[in-house]
Design a protein around this motif. Sequence first.
Motif, PDB file in Angstrom:
ATOM      1  N   GLU B 197       0.739  -1.187   0.131  1.00 11.30           N
ATOM      2  CA  GLU B 197      -0.048   0.013   0.104  1.00 11.30           C
ATOM      3  C   GLU B 197       0.971   1.222   0.045  1.00 11.30           C
ATOM      4  OE1 GLU B 197      -0.647  -2.819   1.887  1.00 11.30           O
ATOM      5  OE2 GLU B 197      -2.734  -3.082   1.769  1.00 11.30           O
ATOM      6  N   ALA B 200       2.233   1.922  -3.124  1.00 11.24           N
ATOM      7  CA  ALA B 200       1.334   2.463  -4.373  1.00 11.24           C
ATOM      8  C   ALA B 200       1.059   3.938  -4.029  1.00 11.24           C
ATOM      9  CB  ALA B 200      -0.054   1.809  -3.882  1.00 11.24           C
ATOM     10  N   SER B 209      -5.265   4.563  -5.709  1.00 17.47           N
ATOM     11  CA  SER B 209      -6.817   4.126  -6.066  1.00 17.47           C
ATOM     12  C   SER B 209      -6.675   3.242  -7.591  1.00 17.47           C
ATOM     13  CB  SER B 209      -7.878   5.072  -6.077  1.00 17.47           C
ATOM     14  OG  SER B 209      -7.645   6.102  -5.166  1.00 17.47           O
ATOM     15  N   ALA B 210      -6.263   3.971  -8.356  1.00 22.49           N
ATOM     16  CA  ALA B 210      -6.344   3.106  -9.582  1.00 22.49           C
ATOM     17  C   ALA B 210      -5.686   1.761  -9.542  1.00 22.49           C
ATOM     18  CB  ALA B 210      -5.682   4.142 -10.692  1.00 22.49           C
ATOM     19  N   ILE B 211      -4.785   1.550  -8.858  1.00 19.50           N
ATOM     20  CA  ILE B 211      -4.192   0.290  -8.643  1.00 19.50           C
ATOM     21  C   ILE B 211      -4.600  -0.586  -7.557  1.00 19.50           C
ATOM     22  CG2 ILE B 211      -2.098   0.669 -10.140  1.00 19.50           C
ATOM     23  CD1 ILE B 211      -0.488   0.980  -7.701  1.00 19.50           C
ATOM     24  N   GLY B 212      -6.030  -0.295  -6.824  1.00 20.15           N
ATOM     25  CA  GLY B 212      -6.536  -1.052  -6.179  1.00 20.15           C
ATOM     26  C   GLY B 212      -6.447  -0.899  -4.729  1.00 20.15           C
ATOM     27  N   VAL B 213      -5.783   0.317  -4.209  1.00 21.85           N
ATOM     28  CA  VAL B 213      -5.642   0.393  -2.916  1.00 21.85           C
ATOM     29  C   VAL B 213      -6.870   0.862  -2.248  1.00 21.85           C
ATOM     30  CG1 VAL B 213      -4.343   1.697  -1.139  1.00 21.85           C
ATOM     31  CG2 VAL B 213      -3.274   0.497  -2.929  1.00 21.85           C
ATOM     32  N   ASP B 214      -7.371   0.636  -1.190  1.00 22.72           N
ATOM     33  CA  ASP B 214      -8.507   1.279  -0.490  1.00 22.72           C
ATOM     34  C   ASP B 214      -8.092   2.512   0.363  1.00 22.72           C
ATOM     35  OD1 ASP B 214     -10.559   1.894   1.207  1.00 22.72           O
ATOM     36  OD2 ASP B 214     -11.190  -0.182   1.574  1.00 22.72           O
TER      37      ASP B 214
END
Lengths: 292, 317
Positions: B197, B200, B209-214
């Motif tokens: 995270e 990212a 966020s674009a690579i899936g991190v909340d």
Amino acid sequence: MLRSKRELFSESSTASEFPFFGVYGLSYRWSSSRVENPGARRWVLEEISLEIGRGEWVALLGPNGCGKSTLLKLAAGILPRPPQDFTGQVRLLGQDFLSLPAAERAKSIAYIGSTLVAEFPMTARDAVALGRTPWHLGSFGFHRGREQDDQKIKWAMERCFCWSLKNRDLNTLSGGELQLVALARSLAQGVRILFLDESLSKMDLHHQVGVGKLLKELTTEGWSVVLVSHDLNFALEWASSVILLHHGKKIAQGNPSSVISRSALQSLYGEKIKLQVGKNPTTGAPQVFYDC
Amino acid sequence: MKKSKVGKFYFISIFCWLLGVCAALQFGAVPNASTEIMTVLRMPRVVLASVVGMGLAVSGASLQSLFTNPLCEPYTLGISSGAALGAVLGISFGLEWNFLGLAGSAFAGAAVFSIFLFGLATHRRTNNASLLLSGVMLGFLGTSIVALWISLTDSNGMQAAIGWLFGDLSRARMRASIFIAAWVLILVGLIWSQWRELDALLLGEEGASAIGVDLPRTRRRIVLITSVLVGICVSSAGMIGFVGLVVPHFIRRFNGSMHFHLIPLAAIWGSLALVLADLGARYLARPYELPVGVVTALLGAPLFLAVVARGGGHVAK
């Protein structure tokens, strides 16, 4: 909840009865803290509905500030969606896409902005490797498939003409090179839908054409591409269909030669500029010219 | 960076750390110290300096990445000011003679500030910039209340408070040091486990966020872990600046910004930096003792400026 990845994208799955990707009745406005005069909040997007088929390349065109980027970011699930300011649905193969966890979304759709920012020293390969993040979130690091990751990263960087930059620091790369690296990251991400938001704008002619060919090839392999670009001629040359957006409303959708006409463009960009629509002599794609 | 090169860097780091620890045990105010002085007096200090340096450097590294801001350090979020406020209040209530009393009140102060920040970070619409600004404001608030308190009360206990504000490792006792060490190691491990995270987040909020991190969840986690970590470090050793700001930048220069290696390396070098600074604080002005926070800044700032001036590249963007 989510069907397995293989099932989702296999050609023979029953999911083909659903449209590949669709946005339905999407409306959005900026939340009150982000505009100066909260009383005058206008809707940035109004009742947008569109569908994108598998293997389709859609060009999303419109003047500055008409909501193109906002639409892409919302559909990819990147922007926060406060319930009072957002309505609508996004579906991928019939599934409610926005209710999926962020990591699952990033396995299906990659959003690429106009530039790659990195505040701290990082090599190009590191940046592309970040594209593998959604597949490994939650595992500490000794995951299986490290070799597969390496292969995927190399494949993506070679396809995007940036393998030779792999050990360079991002801060030493030019704007166009950064865009190639960003594109490589999205390929490494293992998605099937690419949202390109002005992501090719700083590339030289050689790379633009190269990337155009690459994306075309990917669409024949079942990838879908949505391209936002102000370079109308590039977009019309490659896209298989066009969506026109004006003041947050969709005003036309269809194949380039039927949608692009002088009157359509002048309703987008105003009457003040004189536009002509012609044809590319070799490919026959519609092209836009202007008088000074 | 090639794998063998990283391995060599780890090897050198651990070697330097061992050297530093040996030196810190060997030298001090008394020359030719007996084994007893080493184990009873110096050992707890070395352990405490080690883990506090580690905690500060690691929380600095993770906050810099969370806010993608090279100026962040453990104190930027204002948690240390909360701890200072708690400590000063504790001292004026007569708790300063008891290690746990002072540390406890400092930790309570840090906790109050952290809970406020955590509440802010939990709010869905808070973005990183406003969270950072709120942290800085909290810091100012805490510091000014401390200053107000000190200027209004005129007691001898304030001498202790002022010493504490510049960092003070002299109160270390073996059992407390081991207790703190255990907690710091656990929390550093938790931060390390978030390395994907944090990596990212180097791409900015949208990129992450674009690579899936909340994003909200990650922000909550990092703020929670670092506040507890900083709270523990500050309440046990006082305000020690600089380690958390500079050590991560050094590691970034030598080994890039990817957190799988950045976090452990920052831990080792942060630990070494504070052990050496504490050695300096005990040794340079013997038989008196310098505040360790002053030593870190006096030695660290010129060193860092020299590295930047030599032009070995950029620190951040």
